[in-house]
Design a protein around this motif. Structure first.
Motif, PDB file in Angstrom:
ATOM      1  N   ILE A 174       0.835  -1.205   0.000  1.00  0.00           N
ATOM      2  CA  ILE A 174       0.000   0.000   0.000  1.00  0.00           C
ATOM      3  C   ILE A 174       0.868   1.252   0.000  1.00  0.00           C
ATOM      4  CG2 ILE A 174      -1.583   1.348   1.439  1.00  0.00           C
ATOM      5  CD1 ILE A 174      -2.839  -1.396   2.251  1.00  0.00           C
ATOM      6  N   LYS A 175       1.916   1.255   0.812  1.00  0.00           N
ATOM      7  CA  LYS A 175       2.807   2.417   0.886  1.00  0.00           C
ATOM      8  C   LYS A 175       3.524   2.645  -0.441  1.00  0.00           C
ATOM      9  CE  LYS A 175       6.568   4.376   3.672  1.00  0.00           C
ATOM     10  NZ  LYS A 175       7.477   4.697   2.542  1.00  0.00           N
ATOM     11  N   LYS A 176       4.026   1.559  -1.032  1.00  0.00           N
ATOM     12  CA  LYS A 176       4.785   1.707  -2.267  1.00  0.00           C
ATOM     13  C   LYS A 176       3.896   2.109  -3.440  1.00  0.00           C
ATOM     14  CE  LYS A 176       8.427  -0.757  -3.201  1.00  0.00           C
ATOM     15  NZ  LYS A 176       9.471   0.243  -2.942  1.00  0.00           N
ATOM     16  N   LEU A 177       2.623   1.717  -3.409  1.00  0.00           N
ATOM     17  CA  LEU A 177       1.717   2.166  -4.462  1.00  0.00           C
ATOM     18  C   LEU A 177       1.580   3.685  -4.448  1.00  0.00           C
ATOM     19  CD1 LEU A 177      -1.212  -0.415  -4.488  1.00  0.00           C
ATOM     20  CD2 LEU A 177       0.475  -0.022  -6.278  1.00  0.00           C
ATOM     21  N   GLU A 178       1.577   4.287  -3.281  1.00  0.00           N
ATOM     22  CA  GLU A 178       1.478   5.739  -3.185  1.00  0.00           C
ATOM     23  C   GLU A 178       2.760   6.414  -3.664  1.00  0.00           C
ATOM     24  OE1 GLU A 178       0.289   6.837   0.743  1.00  0.00           O
ATOM     25  OE2 GLU A 178      -1.489   5.546   0.717  1.00  0.00           O
ATOM     26  N   GLY A 190      -6.185  12.186  -3.343  1.00  0.00           N
ATOM     27  CA  GLY A 190      -6.002  13.516  -2.796  1.00  0.00           C
ATOM     28  C   GLY A 190      -4.641  14.135  -3.001  1.00  0.00           C
ATOM     29  N   GLU A 191      -3.783  13.509  -3.822  1.00  0.00           N
ATOM     30  CA  GLU A 191      -2.462  14.058  -4.105  1.00  0.00           C
ATOM     31  C   GLU A 191      -2.239  14.082  -5.613  1.00  0.00           C
ATOM     32  OE1 GLU A 191       0.412  11.813  -1.933  1.00  0.00           O
ATOM     33  OE2 GLU A 191      -0.712  11.913  -0.067  1.00  0.00           O
ATOM     34  N   ILE A 198      -6.039  13.100 -16.674  1.00  0.00           N
ATOM     35  CA  ILE A 198      -7.199  12.231 -16.451  1.00  0.00           C
ATOM     36  C   ILE A 198      -8.457  13.034 -16.133  1.00  0.00           C
ATOM     37  CG2 ILE A 198      -5.736  10.344 -15.643  1.00  0.00           C
ATOM     38  CD1 ILE A 198      -6.901  10.954 -12.804  1.00  0.00           C
ATOM     39  N   ASN A 199      -9.575  12.382 -16.356  1.00  0.00           N
ATOM     40  CA  ASN A 199     -10.884  12.939 -16.020  1.00  0.00           C
ATOM     41  C   ASN A 199     -11.391  12.185 -14.798  1.00  0.00           C
ATOM     42  OD1 ASN A 199     -13.852  13.223 -16.046  1.00  0.00           O
ATOM     43  ND2 ASN A 199     -13.498  14.347 -17.945  1.00  0.00           N
ATOM     44  N   ARG A 200     -11.371  12.832 -13.636  1.00  0.00           N
ATOM     45  CA  ARG A 200     -11.674  12.158 -12.374  1.00  0.00           C
ATOM     46  C   ARG A 200     -13.154  12.127 -12.025  1.00  0.00           C
ATOM     47  NH1 ARG A 200      -8.956  13.868  -7.176  1.00  0.00           N
ATOM     48  NH2 ARG A 200     -10.219  15.722  -7.529  1.00  0.00           N
ATOM     49  N   GLU A 201     -13.960  12.971 -12.646  1.00  0.00           N
ATOM     50  CA  GLU A 201     -15.314  13.198 -12.152  1.00  0.00           C
ATOM     51  C   GLU A 201     -16.140  11.927 -12.049  1.00  0.00           C
ATOM     52  OE1 GLU A 201     -13.747  15.112 -14.247  1.00  0.00           O
ATOM     53  OE2 GLU A 201     -13.732  17.087 -13.276  1.00  0.00           O
ATOM     54  N   PHE A 202     -16.103  11.090 -13.087  1.00  0.00           N
ATOM     55  CA  PHE A 202     -16.966   9.914 -13.104  1.00  0.00           C
ATOM     56  C   PHE A 202     -16.641   8.958 -11.959  1.00  0.00           C
ATOM     57  CE2 PHE A 202     -17.769   5.511 -14.317  1.00  0.00           C
ATOM     58  CZ  PHE A 202     -19.138   5.559 -14.545  1.00  0.00           C
ATOM     59  N   LEU A 203     -15.365   8.648 -11.781  1.00  0.00           N
ATOM     60  CA  LEU A 203     -15.007   7.677 -10.754  1.00  0.00           C
ATOM     61  C   LEU A 203     -15.122   8.262  -9.353  1.00  0.00           C
ATOM     62  CD1 LEU A 203     -12.067   5.816 -12.498  1.00  0.00           C
ATOM     63  CD2 LEU A 203     -14.282   4.872 -11.861  1.00  0.00           C
ATOM     64  N   LYS A 211     -11.464   9.258  -0.268  1.00  0.00           N
ATOM     65  CA  LYS A 211     -11.237   8.278   0.792  1.00  0.00           C
ATOM     66  C   LYS A 211     -11.708   6.896   0.367  1.00  0.00           C
ATOM     67  CE  LYS A 211     -12.278   7.352   5.666  1.00  0.00           C
ATOM     68  NZ  LYS A 211     -12.980   7.850   6.884  1.00  0.00           N
ATOM     69  N   ARG A 212     -12.855   6.836  -0.320  1.00  0.00           N
ATOM     70  CA  ARG A 212     -13.379   5.534  -0.744  1.00  0.00           C
ATOM     71  C   ARG A 212     -12.611   4.981  -1.939  1.00  0.00           C
ATOM     72  NH1 ARG A 212     -19.957   5.613   0.118  1.00  0.00           N
ATOM     73  NH2 ARG A 212     -19.917   6.221   2.320  1.00  0.00           N
ATOM     74  N   CYS A 213     -12.052   5.850  -2.770  1.00  0.00           N
ATOM     75  CA  CYS A 213     -11.163   5.378  -3.841  1.00  0.00           C
ATOM     76  C   CYS A 213      -9.963   4.665  -3.227  1.00  0.00           C
ATOM     77  CB  CYS A 213     -10.682   6.546  -4.696  1.00  0.00           C
ATOM     78  SG  CYS A 213     -11.949   7.345  -5.700  1.00  0.00           S
TER      79      CYS A 213
END
Length: 236
Positions: A174-178, A190-191, A198-203, A211-213
């Motif tokens: 999890i840490k390395k994915l960030e 959030g970073e 990218i177009n973030r609105e839909f997801l 937070k849920r992503c």
């Protein structure tokens, strides 16, 4: 006999995979990944863009200004790029078809990276396999899984075989994915690193918030570590 062109549904969402020929490494240094990501941004337009001329041949100190000028030009996207990750020898994209043949044209234009790569590394010939893989995402459960699957692909780089044998150290993964920057994952937690790409609105609407992503991806990792279930309840 040439294969017939694939038909994509307008507003349909697709998981697209584009692989290198012979499994060769196509991102050898950070510059290569940056160049491909610029293609993700600027090739999303019906008009041709010569990224080689845009980037090369002038003072590198002026690159930021040239990119700002290009971004200020009016463009008409041919797809919605919802998510991406670059791996050493392939790429994953989540795309939404918004123009007829938009996905096919976009992937074709991304093939322009081959020209850059061949010039950089003094080679000739095709860089990518001729046929890309595209899977139509048909429901919310599949979308949830694909979102997590795409963004967790880099785990393979430090835990080889994890998709089959499981994740041994989920907290480290999890840490390395960030820390893995050649991905849209940070844009969803959030970073943001690639707000122009990218177009973030839909997801974001699909999950509800950043937070849920993040939770969806972490649940997938822990599921692969045998620590959690993964299913529709993740979306709530």
């Amino acid at each position: 006999m040439p294969r017939p062109p694939r038909q994509f549904v307008i507003d349909g969402i697709y998981h697209v995979v584009k692989r290198a020929t012979e499994g060769r490494k196509i991102f050898r240094k950070p510059q290569d990944s940056h160049r491909f990501i610029l293609g993700l941004e600027f090739y999303n337009d019906p008009e041709p863009v010569n990224l080689w001329n845009l980037i090369a041949g002038s003072d590198p100190a002026m690159l930021g200004e040239r990119l700002r000028e290009q971004r200020n030009k009016k463009r008409t996207p041919i797809v919605k790029l919802l998510a991406f990750v670059l791996m050493p020898n392939h790429i994953h994209l989540i795309l939404r078809e918004i123009k007829e043949n938009g996905i096919s044209k976009y992937i074709q234009k991304l093939g322009g990276y081959s020209t850059y790569f061949n010039k950089q590394y003094h080679r000739m010939g095709s860089l990518f396999q001729s046929r890309f893989k595209a899977i139509h995402i048909k429901d919310d459960v599949q979308l949830n899984t694909v979102f997590s699957y795409v963004h967790t692909n880099p785990v393979e780089l430090w835990e080889s075989g994890w998709k089959k044998h499981g994740v041994k150290n989920p907290e480290r993964a999890i840490k390395k994915l960030e820390e893995y920057w050649a991905s849209s994952y940070n844009d969803y937690i959030g970073e943001p690193k690639f707000p122009h790409v990218i177009n973030r609105e839909f997801l974001l609407e699909f999950y509800g918030d950043e937070k849920r992503c993040k939770q969806a991806v972490e649940d997938w990792i822990r599921f692969k570590a045998g620590q959690a279930e993964f299913g529709p309840e993740v979306i709530e």
